[in-house]
Design an enzyme around this catalytic site. Structure first.
Site, PDB file in Angstrom:
ATOM      1  N   HIS A  94       0.747  -1.307   0.229  1.00  0.00           N
ATOM      2  CA  HIS A  94      -0.005  -0.292  -0.092  1.00  0.00           C
ATOM      3  C   HIS A  94       0.809   1.483  -0.379  1.00  0.00           C
ATOM      4  CE1 HIS A  94       0.594  -0.110   4.490  1.00  0.00           C
ATOM      5  NE2 HIS A  94       0.324   1.033   4.710  1.00  0.00           N
ATOM      6  N   ASP A 131       0.161  -7.582   1.353  1.00  0.00           N
ATOM      7  CA  ASP A 131       0.878  -6.052   1.515  1.00  0.00           C
ATOM      8  C   ASP A 131       2.524  -6.176   1.631  1.00  0.00           C
ATOM      9  OD1 ASP A 131       0.102  -2.918   1.791  1.00  0.00           O
ATOM     10  OD2 ASP A 131       0.339  -3.543   3.603  1.00  0.00           O
ATOM     11  N   SER A 213       4.528   3.058   6.793  1.00  0.00           N
ATOM     12  CA  SER A 213       4.447   1.301   6.957  1.00  0.00           C
ATOM     13  C   SER A 213       5.736   1.518   5.841  1.00  0.00           C
ATOM     14  CB  SER A 213       3.011   1.962   6.408  1.00  0.00           C
ATOM     15  OG  SER A 213       2.549   1.628   6.461  1.00  0.00           O
TER      16      SER A 213
END
Length: 357
Positions: A94, A131, A213
């Site tokens: 993402h 992910d 992230s």
């Protein structure tokens, strides 16, 4: 079974996928596994952060991504993968697709290193389901050191950990905390309707914010033990609340290796389609199970003797109540694995073994 099943989670908290435009990370509702790890810790829950940060920050980059549907920033980790030439950047899917679109033109990616220098990067492979993504820095990129790889299997509740990344776009940020739990399952839906599934995730109270992230979660020796991926906060609140989740390095590294080599992950599937049913039509609190709607010809389920109408009770001894339970079993499996499946058929329990392929 479809490779990206959709199922309504139990709503327990608000979670943010932590890449994305500053102040506007993707926000979604999640449900997570409620079982806490039971490991004991011999750790003093502290370590000297400064030398770890000094050694490790050169291996952590800030990633700026631009696609046709959005732009954002996140983090990445410089590492080496066996069988893959040179160094690569491991990050979250993402982060490289901040707008959620995985089709169309490749994302434009810029890396910013700890010393402030920048370089472009190309996408080697990405997997929305777990992910994870892997990037190749341009040939003229700085020769940043690869982070040492540790083991997430060695982590115990209470062990100190250090999170490194670029929260809110602030490069080379370091926070510390402890391992709050291990072996978490976290389902993170996106605004596109698809979901990422964090398997055996490491939960930490180290401050994790949008932009973290794809960054590194390390132990006190500066070894990579996880890829920071998501943070949660009680409904209606925002910012870090001591609920952060990282993909364990023991899962991330082999997946990243396959992404770097092949551009995608070729994982085995169960070969069935299911629907959720309740044990009682009149009791809304009745437990849910999965009934097989269709068995795909030639798939693992058919070869193992499963039939339409069977109600799945367990896989390898773990109870099955939702499609997410099957997703976990599927994501953990490799070709050739044998899974014991118990179903309810005509009022009787029947067990069989599926060979994954």
């Amino acid at each position: 079974m479809a490779r990206r099943p959709r199922s309504g989670p139990v709503v327990l908290a608000v979670v943010a996928l932590l890449g994305g435009v500053v102040g506007g990370g993707v926000v979604a509702l999640i449900g997570w596994w409620s079982g806490w790890a039971t490991h004991e810790s011999s750790s003093t829950a502290s370590c000297s952060v400064a030398p770890v940060a000094e050694r490790t920050l050169p291996s952590v980059v800030t990633i700026s991504a631009h696609t046709s549907t959005g732009s954002g920033t996140g983090s990445g980790v410089v590492t080496r993968l066996s069988g893959v030439a040179g160094t690569v950047i491991v990050t979250n899917e993402h982060v490289v697709f901040p707008g959620g679109a995985t089709t169309g033109a490749a994302p434009q990616l810029t890396l910013t290193y700890a010393d402030g220098s920048t370089a472009s990067a190309t996408l080697l492979g990405a997997d929305q389901l777990t992910d994870l993504a892997v990037l190749r820095p341009a040939a003229d990129a700085p020769k940043a050191p690869a982070i040492p790889i540790g083991s997430s299997a060695d982590l115990r509740v209470g062990d100190p950990v250090i999170a490194l990344g670029a929260p809110l776009g602030l490069s080379s940020t370091v926070t510390s905390g402890i391992v709050s739990a291990t072996d978490r399952y976290v389902r993170v839906p996106s605004d596109t309707g698809a979901a990422a599934h964090l398997i055996d995730a490491v939960q930490t109270d180290a401050a994790i914010n949008p932009g973290n992230s794809g960054g590194a979660l390390t132990d006190c020796s500066g070894r990579l033990v996880g890829i920071n991926s998501a943070g949660a906060s009680p409904g209606g609140e925002s910012g870090s609340s001591g609920l952060g989740f990282a993909i364990p390095v023991d899962f991330a590294v082999p997946t990243a290796r396959e992404l770097a080599a092949n551009g995608s992950v070729d994982r085995p599937v169960l070969g069935l389609q299911v629907q959720t049913v309740r044990s009682s039509l009149t009791d809304p609190a009745a437990e849910t199970r999965l009934m097989i709607e269709q068995v795909e010809p030639g798939g693992a389920a058919q070869r193992g003797g499963l039939e339409a109408g069977d109600v799945i009770l367990s896989v390898d001894g773990s109870p099955v109540h939702s499609s997410d339970d099957l997703v976990q079993a599927q994501l953990k499996a490799t070709v050739g694995d044998r899974l014991k499946v118990t179903v309810l058929r005509d009022g009787k329990q029947v067990s069989t073994t599926l060979t994954m392929s």
